[in-house]
Design a protein around this motif. Structure first.
Motif, PDB file in Angstrom:
ATOM      1  N   UNK A  43       0.705  -1.197   0.019  1.00 49.28           N
ATOM      2  CA  UNK A  43      -0.124   0.119  -0.128  1.00 49.28           C
ATOM      3  C   UNK A  43       0.958   1.252   0.040  1.00 49.28           C
ATOM      4  N   UNK A  44       2.003   1.100  -0.655  1.00 52.09           N
ATOM      5  CA  UNK A  44       2.977   2.266  -0.212  1.00 52.09           C
ATOM      6  C   UNK A  44       2.697   3.528  -1.445  1.00 52.09           C
ATOM      7  N   UNK A  45       2.453   2.946  -2.649  1.00 50.82           N
ATOM      8  CA  UNK A  45       2.073   3.890  -3.613  1.00 50.82           C
ATOM      9  C   UNK A  45       0.833   4.689  -3.113  1.00 50.82           C
ATOM     10  N   UNK A  46      -0.316   3.890  -2.876  1.00 53.50           N
ATOM     11  CA  UNK A  46      -1.591   4.254  -2.488  1.00 53.50           C
ATOM     12  C   UNK A  46      -1.375   5.438  -1.364  1.00 53.50           C
ATOM     13  N   UNK A  47      -0.553   5.184  -0.230  1.00 52.40           N
ATOM     14  CA  UNK A  47      -0.391   5.934   0.660  1.00 52.40           C
ATOM     15  C   UNK A  47       0.182   7.359   0.420  1.00 52.40           C
ATOM     16  N   UNK A  48       1.313   7.078  -0.572  1.00 49.42           N
ATOM     17  CA  UNK A  48       1.902   8.405  -1.200  1.00 49.42           C
ATOM     18  C   UNK A  48       0.874   9.472  -1.720  1.00 49.42           C
ATOM     19  N   UNK A  49       0.168   8.712  -2.709  1.00 47.83           N
ATOM     20  CA  UNK A  49      -0.962   9.223  -3.531  1.00 47.83           C
ATOM     21  C   UNK A  49      -2.041  10.121  -2.940  1.00 47.83           C
ATOM     22  N   UNK A  50      -2.378   9.360  -1.766  1.00 44.97           N
ATOM     23  CA  UNK A  50      -3.689   9.911  -0.921  1.00 44.97           C
ATOM     24  C   UNK A  50      -3.086  11.133  -0.027  1.00 44.97           C
ATOM     25  N   UNK A 133      10.191   6.894 -24.325  1.00 41.92           N
ATOM     26  CA  UNK A 133       9.444   6.919 -23.046  1.00 41.92           C
ATOM     27  C   UNK A 133      10.472   6.679 -21.897  1.00 41.92           C
ATOM     28  N   UNK A 134      10.267   7.330 -21.147  1.00 39.29           N
ATOM     29  CA  UNK A 134      10.922   7.253 -19.683  1.00 39.29           C
ATOM     30  C   UNK A 134       9.855   6.949 -18.609  1.00 39.29           C
ATOM     31  N   UNK A 135      10.096   5.996 -17.799  1.00 40.61           N
ATOM     32  CA  UNK A 135       9.462   5.631 -16.608  1.00 40.61           C
ATOM     33  C   UNK A 135       9.935   5.914 -15.354  1.00 40.61           C
ATOM     34  N   UNK A 136       9.308   6.366 -14.467  1.00 41.84           N
ATOM     35  CA  UNK A 136       9.679   6.541 -13.063  1.00 41.84           C
ATOM     36  C   UNK A 136       8.661   6.061 -12.196  1.00 41.84           C
ATOM     37  N   UNK A 137       9.041   5.519 -11.012  1.00 42.58           N
ATOM     38  CA  UNK A 137       8.314   5.100  -9.878  1.00 42.58           C
ATOM     39  C   UNK A 137       7.712   6.414  -9.246  1.00 42.58           C
ATOM     40  N   UNK A 138       6.122   6.306  -8.644  1.00 44.91           N
ATOM     41  CA  UNK A 138       5.697   7.466  -8.053  1.00 44.91           C
ATOM     42  C   UNK A 138       6.521   7.950  -6.771  1.00 44.91           C
ATOM     43  N   UNK A 139       7.325   7.233  -6.175  1.00 46.64           N
ATOM     44  CA  UNK A 139       8.130   7.579  -5.057  1.00 46.64           C
ATOM     45  C   UNK A 139       9.045   8.190  -5.517  1.00 46.64           C
ATOM     46  N   UNK A 156      15.165   8.835   3.055  1.00 43.40           N
ATOM     47  CA  UNK A 156      13.966   7.915   3.818  1.00 43.40           C
ATOM     48  C   UNK A 156      13.055   7.566   2.697  1.00 43.40           C
ATOM     49  N   UNK A 157      12.450   6.465   3.093  1.00 42.07           N
ATOM     50  CA  UNK A 157      11.470   6.034   2.037  1.00 42.07           C
ATOM     51  C   UNK A 157      10.178   5.504   2.592  1.00 42.07           C
ATOM     52  N   UNK A 158       9.174   5.442   1.848  1.00 42.92           N
ATOM     53  CA  UNK A 158       7.856   4.820   2.279  1.00 42.92           C
ATOM     54  C   UNK A 158       7.989   3.382   2.163  1.00 42.92           C
ATOM     55  N   UNK A 159       7.444   2.613   3.157  1.00 43.01           N
ATOM     56  CA  UNK A 159       7.459   1.360   3.135  1.00 43.01           C
ATOM     57  C   UNK A 159       6.266   0.584   3.790  1.00 43.01           C
ATOM     58  N   UNK A 160       5.658  -0.439   3.096  1.00 38.46           N
ATOM     59  CA  UNK A 160       4.551  -1.115   3.761  1.00 38.46           C
ATOM     60  C   UNK A 160       5.180  -2.285   4.565  1.00 38.46           C
ATOM     61  N   UNK A 161       4.798  -2.330   5.851  1.00 38.01           N
ATOM     62  CA  UNK A 161       5.140  -3.385   6.725  1.00 38.01           C
ATOM     63  C   UNK A 161       3.961  -4.115   7.044  1.00 38.01           C
ATOM     64  N   UNK A 162       3.648  -5.106   6.559  1.00 33.83           N
ATOM     65  CA  UNK A 162       2.586  -6.108   6.602  1.00 33.83           C
ATOM     66  C   UNK A 162       2.758  -7.615   6.874  1.00 33.83           C
TER      67      UNK A 162
END
Length: 438
Positions: A43-50, A133-139, A156-162
């Motif tokens: 849920x890392x990308x989702x958390x970032x976007x919200x 095309x260039x592609x990057x991850x949302x974080x 630092x980075x966002x991490x899902x701890x699950x």
């Protein structure tokens, strides 16, 4: 601006950790932001976007100042439409667009995403830049914005701890934090744990007391050691090859569900398994193993008798690399996806059930903003593809948060920074240990 990205040590926030300044030093017509949260459970990308929609859009705009693309596309899954709406509130230009993808795996694979959004195929053994095309991850995009607008390095980075924990959560974690510390934070149970660094499909199994958060660590799944998924992922290559030779019936299911085959590449795992099983010397067949994305569909879902085509492909790829061999077949003039492609794509709910992880699928990890301060950090100097950074601090040095501790060695490398105040207490060839000042 590109110098700021380079100075901040921005790398891909997943995969191999490709240095961002290398990608952004090129020019492309299209820019794709991969926010599809490819792996189940994370849920890392989702958390970032919200929570950081504005910052993400600012990052996308900043990239356009560095490399003037014509159009940017943010790829999200259908289940995350609310994230798309959050992003749209801050999109005030016509060159940024949100694209909704099906809830299938691996929609977050960059080549699959390019096909879904642009209807283009990256050539075999090629890269997105081959088709402009260039592609990057949302974080990565979020961190680019932080670097350009606030001079903040990627420390630092966002991490899902699950997984099998009492309090599944998403946290912004200092790079260098131990998995054992995060297990304590999430609430461990009285079981024998191991961890998966990443998602359940492509993540690597590591011992909890050996795991360390890197710039590429998007999630940590804590599971009991005897979980069926752990047993599958820890088979020896000798066992895998023996099973392939003894049991493969060449049913072709691995090929029919292969994510690369389904965009038109000549990746046919069943032929490689047949050659291995018959102990044939067929370089023209084995060469195609180099096209494997290691998405693990063949191994963890497709094979009806539980064989491991991915592991066989990895073994072949490693042997070919040792011999200095590459995929050298002439590229096709046109790549055509099979007509049955859509029907072969893998629903993530069904996939999660097959992995034995359904009990975690409906769990929504809580985003916790409280700052983490572990006692110790082990910060690796080789968190990215390319040359490791070179340590610029010594044992006994006092360190400030965001201070440079590893300088890139050559252009194809990345700087490394300390996320917290502390003191260097030891160092090795590829790491620096810091005692955190609490």
């Amino acid at each position: 601006m590109l110098d700021k990205v380079k100075s901040a040590g921005i790398t891909g926030a997943g995969g191999a950790g490709f240095p961002a300044h290398i990608k952004l030093g090129a020019k492309a017509q299209s820019y794709i932001i991969n926010a599809a949260e490819c792996e189940p459970l994370l849920a890392t990308d989702r958390t970032l976007m919200l929570n950081f929609s504005k910052e993400i859009i600012e990052g996308i705009k900043a990239v356009r100042e560095i490399t003037p693309y014509e159009k940017a596309y943010i790829g999200i899954k259908e289940k995350n439409r609310d994230c798309g709406e959050a992003l749209k509130k801050f999109i005030d230009v016509d060159f940024i667009e949100v694209r909704v993808l099906r809830n299938v795996y691996p929609s977050g694979d960059e080549q699959v995403m390019i096909y879904e959004i642009l209807d283009k195929v990256v050539p075999e053994a090629g890269i997105p830049l081959d088709i402009d095309v260039i592609v990057n991850n949302v974080e990565t995009v979020y961190r680019i914005g932080k670097a350009v607008l606030q001079d903040e390095p990627f420390s630092k980075r966002f991490v899902s701890i699950i997984g099998e924990v009492n309090n599944p959560q998403v946290r912004e974690v200092p790079v260098g934090t131990s998995f054992s510390y995060l297990l304590d934070i999430a609430g461990k149970k009285d079981i024998d744990y191991v961890a998966i660094d990443g998602g359940p499909m492509m993540g690597k199994v590591v011992e909890v007391n050996e795991g360390i958060v890197r710039k590429t660590t998007s999630g940590i799944i804590f599971l009991e050691r005897d979980h069926p998924l752990i047993r599958r992922k820890t088979q020896t290559i000798k066992s895998v090859v023996s099973q392939a030779r003894a049991s493969c019936c060449n049913c072709m299911t691995c090929t029919e569900l292969c994510s690369r085959y389904l965009i038109g590449h000549r990746m046919e795992p069943h032929k490689i398994m047949r050659a291995i099983g018959m102990e044939l010397t067929q370089p023209h067949v084995y060469e195609h193993a180099m096209l494997c994305s290691e998405c693990n569909i063949c191994e963890l879902y497709a094979c009806p008798i539980g064989l491991s085509p991915r592991a066989v492909n990895v073994k072949i790829k490693n042997e070919m690399r040792k011999e200095g061999k590459r995929f050298e077949k002439e590229r096709l003039k046109e790549y055509k996806a099979p007509v049955f492609r859509k029907g072969r794509q893998l629903n993530t709910t069904r996939l999660t059930a097959r992995l034995g992880l359904s009990k975690y699928y409906s769990v929504k990890p809580e985003y916790i903003t409280e700052e983490l301060k572990p006692d110790m950090l082990r910060i690796y100097l080789n968190q990215h593809i390319g040359a490791p950074a070179k340590a610029v601090v010594d044992i006994g040095n006092e360190i400030k948060a965001n201070q440079l501790i590893g300088k890139l060695s050559g252009d194809f490398s990345a700087n490394v920074h300390s996320p917290l105040d502390g003191k260097v207490i030891s160092k090795g060839e590829n790491y620096i240990d810091i005692e955190v000042r609490l």
